[in-house]
Scaffold this active site. Structure first.
Site, PDB file in Angstrom:
ATOM      1  N   ASP A   1      -6.966 -10.342   2.080  1.00 14.12           N
ATOM      2  CA  ASP A   1      -7.450  -9.146   2.770  1.00 14.12           C
ATOM      3  C   ASP A   1      -6.493  -8.875   3.934  1.00 14.12           C
ATOM      4  OD1 ASP A   1      -8.857  -7.391   4.589  1.00 14.12           O
ATOM      5  OD2 ASP A   1     -10.706  -7.889   3.517  1.00 14.12           O
TER       6      ASP A   1
ATOM      7  N   GLU B   1      -2.731  -7.534  -1.303  1.00  7.72           N
ATOM      8  CA  GLU B   1      -3.862  -7.056  -2.119  1.00  7.72           C
ATOM      9  C   GLU B   1      -4.976  -8.099  -2.117  1.00  7.72           C
ATOM     10  OE1 GLU B   1      -6.594  -5.363  -4.073  1.00  7.72           O
ATOM     11  OE2 GLU B   1      -4.772  -4.193  -3.605  1.00  7.72           O
TER      12      GLU B   1
ATOM     13  N   GLU C   1      -2.572   3.424   0.613  1.00  9.03           N
ATOM     14  CA  GLU C   1      -3.290   4.537  -0.028  1.00  9.03           C
ATOM     15  C   GLU C   1      -4.789   4.212   0.016  1.00  9.03           C
ATOM     16  OE1 GLU C   1      -2.817   5.163  -4.210  1.00  9.03           O
ATOM     17  OE2 GLU C   1      -1.953   3.195  -4.578  1.00  9.03           O
TER      18      GLU C   1
ATOM     19  N   GLU D   1     -13.299   5.972   3.069  1.00 12.77           N
ATOM     20  CA  GLU D   1     -13.116   4.670   2.426  1.00 12.77           C
ATOM     21  C   GLU D   1     -12.546   3.658   3.426  1.00 12.77           C
ATOM     22  OE1 GLU D   1     -11.144   4.952  -1.355  1.00 12.77           O
ATOM     23  OE2 GLU D   1     -12.576   6.434  -2.123  1.00 12.77           O
TER      24      GLU D   1
END
Length: 649
Positions: free
Chosen positions: A433, A405, A449, A458
């Protein structure tokens, strides 16, 4: 009073009005209003001026009554003004045309003085109504709080008188007139004014359902239901045909108010119901002549199913334009994470997919000796970590999880979750990242997700291409593929909301929106598909497609304000997730559709296809979409070079 109680419904469609056919002269208006309200009607559609009035120099407008006969709240809440029906601004008689213009302006000025919320304009008297629209457009530019509802008959009517001669000499000309064309012509002449709306006259006959469906994307404020549209049931009471009932339910679901109009055609003896005069005021104990019709409308409303819990949750988002998330450029806030984490359906689907992948990856014979390495890329606050570990427990497989994350704030919460659940030996948290992290080992399963409303909007392809190096050659990606879809829609409200910004940039931006007041004009078609693992990891993620939409012939002509976008994702094998209308995952609320607007709405004649082009463009620092219509008429290429809207890498 409202038609009834329907759980979750707070819209104006709960209120039913009645049209006053005769001019209530002098002090009659308060009595007519009182009688109607006591009979459970909520408002009147009433003439404000004597229909016999014609303007003369120095004359005083013969209004229904002084503004003092009703209080300000009564005028505002219970009266919709009805403009004189004799007005004809496109008449060949010059005096009639001039008198009509003077009277229309006088009546609208009086309605504004009374603080009415709306006035109903008489329907166009001929297919050519340019002068009528010109005068109304002048008036609209000076209005602030008053809406004008153009009355339009909801029917396939015979050609207007002035059109008959031309029809005789043209064998190709249709013998019917589509009243939607009248509205569309009027609306275009008035520059799509947000204060110009529609009041539909519902008669005994109806066009096809596809033709009716166009109106749900238009600013319809009222359905004026004529008493001659009602049938008679075995007990002598008024009722509606199945098609009328379905239409009425559609109106209720789209916040359209019903107004009952006409003389009573049913001699129903119930509690002293009159059989003739709907304006009767002498005995307030006597029910309104049109009460049986109101009772039936209330019955239709009350038997509708309550709004589902998900619809109640989303009701305030209906037709509300939102900018899509920029999860790579921006760190999500706690409230956003919390909203998405409440979508249990989504994570149940992920858990099913992970469980299937684990079973395929590790046979029952190897469960005690094999540990599967699973990486959650974009772990957020941990919902996919939880779903993965629950899938492992469910299948009896051993799991080693890496939770990657980039948002340092989410990582704090993730550490707390791991400690709280006692997962320290199972989960390794990586604050980085995914595109920069160097994994210490290869993964059997890669879970993410990163999907947006349009699937790839996205930047899931870019992120997963960067993370693909973590995956073993025979590794599994969840999701394994996703496809975007679009369909042309009529969406007058969305167009007007964007137009209010008065610039091109907002018309070249894609919006996330809970679509409600729209008309879907043709079935969805697929746009772009991405597969993971990417069989060609060095290939560009740029895409281009051309689509042709065929609108059903019975729909008639229509106006396209833009394109609604959706996605469908294959998580693993037969486990899918998506919002494409035909295959949408039930009860899932993480994604609203996306909307690609058109700077200028495209008029599509009957039997004419729509041809649209979509591009997905990639630069060094951003990804963006461009779109354009080339048939039936060309539009500009929207968002050229990502000048108005892009997603940052």
């Amino acid at each position: 009073m409202p038609l009834g109680q329907r759980a979750g419904d707070k819209s104006e469609s709960r209120y039913c009005g009645v049209e006053v056919l005769d001019f209530p002269a002098g002090e009659e208006l308060p009595a007519v209003l009182s009688h109607s309200l006591s009979s459970s009607f909520d408002f009147l559609l009433a003439p404000l001026v004597d229909p016999d009035y014609r303007p003369t120099p120095g004359s005083v407008l013969p209004v229904a009554a002084s503004d003092l006969v009703l209080g300000p709240a009564q005028w505002s809440s219970h009266i919709v003004g009805k403009i004189s029906e004799w007005i004809d601004l496109d008449a060949e008689d010059e005096q009639l045309r001039l008198d009509s213009e003077i009277t229309l302006k006088q009546e609208i000025a009086w309605a504004s003085h009374l603080s009415l919320q709306a006035c109903v304009l008489p329907p166009p008297k001929r297919s050519s109504c340019a002068n009528y629209a010109r005068v109304v457009n002048h008036i609209l530019q000076g209005l602030t709080n008053l809406q004008l509802w153009l009355r339009i008959p909801l029917e396939k009517s015979e050609p207007m008188d002035e059109d008959h001669d031309g029809a005789k000499d043209n064998s190709d000309m249709s013998d019917t007139v589509d009243s939607w064309e009248w509205w569309n012509s009027f609306r275009l002449l008035c520059e799509h004014s947000s204060q110009l709306c529609v009041a539909l006259d519902v008669l005994s006959t109806l066009p096809s359902m596809n033709s009716l469906g166009r109106w749900f994307g238009e600013p319809v404020r009222a359905a004026i239901l004529q008493t001659n549209a009602f049938l008679t049931n075995a007990r002598g009471y008024p009722c509606l045909s199945k098609r009328h009932q379905k239409l009425l339910t559609g109106f209720f679901n789209h916040s359209v108010q019903v107004i009952i109009s006409g003389r009573s055609n049913h001699n129903v003896s119930q509690g002293g119901v009159l059989s003739g005069d709907e304006n009767h005021t002498e005995d307030t104990a006597v029910r309104h002549a049109l009460s049986p019709y109101l009772d039936y409308i209330a019955y239709i409303y009350q038997r509708m199913d309550p709004l589902p819990e998900q619809e109640r949750f989303e009701i305030n988002y209906r037709d509300f334009l939102q900018s899509p998330l920029q999860p790579l450029m921006d760190n999500l806030e706690a409230q956003t994470y919390e909203t998405f984490e409440k979508d249990t359906v989504k994570y149940t689907q992920y858990q099913r997919a992970i469980a299937k992948a684990l079973v395929d990856r590790v046979s029952d014979d190897d469960v005690s000796t094999t540990k599967t390495v699973l990486m959650v890329v974009g772990a957020g606050r941990g919902p996919l970590v939880r779903a993965s570990l629950q899938a492992a427990e469910e299948t009896g497989r051993k799991l080693k999880v890496y939770a990657v994350e980039k948002n340092p704030n989410a990582v704090i919460t993730l550490h707390s979750l791991i400690k709280l659940e006692g997962w320290e030996s199972l989960v390794t948290i990586i604050s980085s990242d995914m595109r920069c992290w160097e994994a210490p080992e290869k993964a059997d399963i890669l879970v993410s997700e990163l999907l947006g409303s349009f699937g790839d909007n996205e930047l899931s392809p870019e992120c997963l291409d960067g993370a693909q190096r973590f995956l073993k050659p025979d590794g599994i990606s969840i999701p394994s593929s996703y496809t975007s879809f679009i369909e042309p829609i009529t969406a007058s409200k969305l167009h007007n909301d964007i137009k209010a910004h008065k610039d091109i940039a907002h018309f070249e931006t894609a919006y996330v929106v809970k679509l409600h007041r729209i008309a879907r004009l043709a079935p969805t078609q697929s746009v772009f598909t991405f597969d993971h693992p990417n069989p060609s990891p060095n290939a560009s993620n740029q895409r281009y497609t051309k689509l042709k939409f065929e609108i059903p012939q019975e729909t008639g002509s229509c106006l396209v304000h833009g394109f609604a976008g959706y996605f469908d994702a294959v998580l693993y094998k037969d486990v899918h997730l998506g919002i494409e209308p035909n295959t949408a995952t039930p009860n899932m609320f993480s994604w609203f559709p996306i909307f690609f607007p058109l700077r200028k709405p495209i008029y599509v004649p009957s039997k004419t296809p729509i041809e649209v082009h979509f591009w997905r463009c990639c630069g060094a620092t951003k990804v963006w979409y461009e779109w354009a219509v080339t048939a039936p008429s060309p539009s500009p290429i929207h968002n050229s070079n990502g000048r108005s809207y892009w997603v940052g890498l």
